[in-house]
Design a protein around this motif. Sequence first.
Motif, PDB file in Angstrom:
ATOM      1  N   ILE A 104       0.676  -1.462  -0.009  1.00  0.00           N
ATOM      2  CA  ILE A 104      -0.094   0.160   0.322  1.00  0.00           C
ATOM      3  C   ILE A 104       0.597   1.636  -0.221  1.00  0.00           C
ATOM      4  O   ILE A 104       1.656   1.052   0.458  1.00  0.00           O
ATOM      5  N   TYR A 162      -8.311   0.342   3.048  1.00  0.00           N
ATOM      6  CA  TYR A 162      -8.125  -0.189   2.318  1.00  0.00           C
ATOM      7  C   TYR A 162      -8.204  -1.923   2.447  1.00  0.00           C
ATOM      8  O   TYR A 162      -8.686  -2.595   2.251  1.00  0.00           O
ATOM      9  N   ILE A 215      -3.085   4.438  -3.425  1.00  0.00           N
ATOM     10  CA  ILE A 215      -3.814   4.875  -2.709  1.00  0.00           C
ATOM     11  C   ILE A 215      -4.138   6.962  -2.667  1.00  0.00           C
ATOM     12  O   ILE A 215      -3.106   6.645  -2.532  1.00  0.00           O
TER      13      ILE A 215
END
Lengths: 347, 347, 347, 347
Positions: free
Chosen positions: B83, B123, B108
């Motif tokens: 991420i 997420y 993101i």
Amino acid sequence: MKEKLFFSSDYMEGAHPNIINRLAETNMHHTVGYGLDEYSDSAKERIRTACGCPNAQVEFLVGGTQTNATVIDAILRPYQGVIAANTGHISGHEAGAIEQSGHKVLCIPSTLGKISAGQIEEYIADYYNDDNHDHVVAPGMVYISQPTEYGTLYSLRELTDISSVCRKARIPLYLDGARLAYALACDENDVNLKDLASLCDVFYIGGTKCGTLFGEAVVIPDPNLISHFFTIIKQHGALFAKGRILGIQFDELFKDDLYLKIGRDAVRFAHRIKTALKENGYQLFFDTPTNQVFCVMDNKELVEFGEKVVYGFWEKYDSDHTVIRLATSWATKEEDVDSLIEILKKR
Amino acid sequence: MKEKLFFSSDYMEGAHPNIINRLAETNMHHTVGYGLDEYSDSAKERIRTACGCPNAQVEFLVGGTQTNATVIDAILRPYQGVIAANTGHISGHEAGAIEQSGHKVLCIPSTLGKISAGQIEEYIADYYNDDNHDHVVAPGMVYISQPTEYGTLYSLRELTDISSVCRKARIPLYLDGARLAYALACDENDVNLKDLASLCDVFYIGGTKCGTLFGEAVVIPDPNLISHFFTIIKQHGALFAKGRILGIQFDELFKDDLYLKIGRDAVRFAHRIKTALKENGYQLFFDTPTNQVFCVMDNKELVEFGEKVVYGFWEKYDSDHTVIRLATSWATKEEDVDSLIEILKKR
Amino acid sequence: MKEKLFFSSDYMEGAHPNIINRLAETNMHHTVGYGLDEYSDSAKERIRTACGCPNAQVEFLVGGTQTNATVIDAILRPYQGVIAANTGHISGHEAGAIEQSGHKVLCIPSTLGKISAGQIEEYIADYYNDDNHDHVVAPGMVYISQPTEYGTLYSLRELTDISSVCRKARIPLYLDGARLAYALACDENDVNLKDLASLCDVFYIGGTKCGTLFGEAVVIPDPNLISHFFTIIKQHGALFAKGRILGIQFDELFKDDLYLKIGRDAVRFAHRIKTALKENGYQLFFDTPTNQVFCVMDNKELVEFGEKVVYGFWEKYDSDHTVIRLATSWATKEEDVDSLIEILKKR
Amino acid sequence: MKEKLFFSSDYMEGAHPNIINRLAETNMHHTVGYGLDEYSDSAKERIRTACGCPNAQVEFLVGGTQTNATVIDAILRPYQGVIAANTGHISGHEAGAIEQSGHKVLCIPSTLGKISAGQIEEYIADYYNDDNHDHVVAPGMVYISQPTEYGTLYSLRELTDISSVCRKARIPLYLDGARLAYALACDENDVNLKDLASLCDVFYIGGTKCGTLFGEAVVIPDPNLISHFFTIIKQHGALFAKGRILGIQFDELFKDDLYLKIGRDAVRFAHRIKTALKENGYQLFFDTPTNQVFCVMDNKELVEFGEKVVYGFWEKYDSDHTVIRLATSWATKEEDVDSLIEILKKR
């Protein structure tokens, strides 16, 4: 307490004095990054001149494994592998860096680190003669090293033959010159930089083991060989931000032919050590002309020897003996060679 | 001819004088390779002390992209991705280095370079709530940078929250500190090295942009986190032969808290430049506290400006304007800042 | 015109009649996808029972190369490679599929397709004894095949020894059973499915060459061995949408012990062919007990032979001779074996 | 107990009766393997004719993710990525299969699953306009799907524009036709197979969701586009041993234009369901012309609905509602549609 003698490898010190001085002297100059600076330009131009290939693409990377992985990944397509000696650095000593980018190393047996044009030709022929070769990794390039990992040299004849086989098969020839300065400094050597540039499709001129703090110069005589090499270098984490640090080092290395001279003492020292070993009854594991000396030592004797000399472990010989490597370099001092020879005499 | 002013980036010069001097001074000492030398030992020990984590594994790599690719590949399993902010360095500026080792960057949206604990939590929750999540790359770690690519800072509160989310989800938090010295030098900053060591599972202390010739120090507070990291470093072509060159540089950087002080002038200079820009009617693209200044310039004006100042292109603003970056660094001189401000005044 | 005899391989026809009939019969039933259906459940349960491991994870993949690449990638960490015979299917006949996911195949010389516990033990010991093993790919698992690519068999003693070496070294043992039914059908064989389940950490039961249209059943006796295997299968493009098609086939294959019987005629036919070859003065290239027969043929004779029989090219023997493979299978008819033997007699 | 209605997806049954019958009928015929058989030849020829490209290379692979990963890896060079809609199947639903072979998916925002020529053109222009684009993954191909993952269609005008942009930029256009039969069966559709062959550089004709047990047919109108595709297929574990099983299925699918007709009822049924949903006050999440129907359901109602109908979970709508997918297929029966509509009426 007396310091030990260092003969374990050829990357145990910093850089040639000319290089470290120039780095200090230019330290606060401003330049752009990523090798687009004027020092890098100058170094590239000197290398092109030394190699007699005015159009060559020259790129500076940091280390040998990185350079091999990046160049090989840039050249091969996914269905292709790289032919190499089973003793080649990429075959067993790079922790799988070639495989990490998806490519197979296609090993062929070596003789003292070398492979022959005939072996390569046969490998390629066998591939095409195999009815099922579409199920098999295709030979997509050839990797050799000069000097080899065993310190041996390809002659101009041998290299010419290998180059011919590769060109006939339309696959690039790549030469790893991690210790190239020590080849160039040998009397036995008849392959110069211009020969490399005319016979290889890519090669690298080693810096790390030949006088720089770090750095290898990749030379691509035909600049069209690899598309987007800059991005591939970046992708491999091999793009050096302050590229000028590499440029400065190679600019010094190719000023006044320093690279051609930097290995001479090392080679001379290696000869002295080999002679002393033989005179004192040691068995050379192989007798090779460059800066690496391989000999067999009794394990008991080795304990005592190791208290005085930092040597390199090469491999187990038998249950009582070990093969060790003694390496000289541009940084080796004659007095240390004298001391080493004294130790060998005291056997 | 007058030389241009250099404000394009923070890696346009060599190294801090202490470092270049120490490299010169230690140049001919013999050591073993690959970072097993005494200089590296000392540097690692100083870093452990500075970070308050006496058992940490510390490894020195060469550059940022290389470090990110190696650390992320070492941590993730094949079915996992990392991420990151869509503006993160790994998301768009590393030429696909993360994907090259088989991993997906799970982007993101960021706010001025930052992502929040809430976004990360959501997420991860969305992943587990998706009935088909077995068909999807699993979130396996989180990447953030301090300061961010936009020069902004995570507060201690924000970092603590992100760390909590990661630990709850049992995925490591990795922090990219390429410009960490400039964060540590800010008045706005309330996160110190010990905080990083207690909140992150891995982070790296940037050298290249913060005073060394090159080099990044990876800190792994719990040394059991990554198995065989040395081999993974080698496989990524990131193992530096003369490791002591990295050791010496970080040893100097952490002697007498140099790393904590090295960014102070740069940050002060950046503030002076931002003030001058605002006073002279320029629009800041974003107003961030560290050593990078982003402003919008008229394209016509920029031509003239570019004749005097080397700046960084950031992005197109509209058909008539461009966002540029002006970066200060440990090497910036006050007189050059004065000259730059004079130029801005002449608008 | 008379049709040729087909002995080139064991995947030249469709599926065992029971299987094709069941596929037709169940064709319009509705089920969920991806192997979560009731047919797959039943097939997995039958396999667990046949293997005596009630907790095993069983997954169905499509083909052998795919299965090997997926399982090996699921088990190895980036710094690890897989030990295999140099004649192993993964070593040379999978077009680099193992390297494609970043892993090196660590080849050791085979004897008629087999490697020994001693060789594996020595390989692992050499790795750990090498002072520089951190620069080298670590042995992370062992791959063997039963029967081997040369049709030979590991005895229970040999397999037990290999398993012990692996467990001592804490690396998983993986067995490729592409042609497992032909091993199970041999009198010479003393290794049953329960032995495989107790000695291997992963193995696959071959369907493609043993009676199904396609499909291989991976058995993981300890279901905790591989995390997120489903996602890894998907990532490798190996997740089959209509999983029930695999389930139905293996459900039939393990109904009433069909898998244990399906290779019997093939093995008997292979014995008849070997006997005929020997009686008619042909040289067997190797004499192996399963369904593959390897013999040396004169190239001139081979031209005529090839007009009547579809055979498999194995390798060049010398300039005048070729090694061919004649394979029988579950689909071979006794009358075709009779005809083949007649042809051999007419020499 | 009454059986549930199956509307969860379009791969819940076996194969079209013509296909399953032909597989049974040809079951014991002997052929060579790997798609070099006469059934595959015939199928390829029929596909070339249907697509109006007599020289096309046609290859049969097993499933969609596998096909995407193999084709994309075959086309891209390491420094390149694939442009795709952020909703594209490769972007989020293939478990990182594209990244597994080292390539980045370059996402651009989609509108109901579609991206426009203008967006692609802008992406490419931005790449080349970026001064630092050498540090960034290069756009190397474009991926679109027809129908899209949301069931929408590209018009001939839109596809022509996208193709023009790609050709101008010299990057291949690849179209994923997993559900292509349902596009071809729509009144709204004005793109036929010949259009695809003239506008795309590679595309695949979906079998798995359109009447086969499994299988996708890759069509490469210019057979010189990809070198050594066979080996790349093998390397990806995507080479099917009994290739004739794929050949037979596609031979049936392209006999008497079956592929053009096979989706007609499914599309008609989807229209009936959409009408019923609207008439009964349900909200369509998007209104798309092919075989997938997306609607918003109250979570409480969904519990009861789920007892009678197997539907597909699409995504969470809000805390009280869920988006579900109802898919029809070649296998859907009118009576089941009638029953479904009855259930919807009883609201």
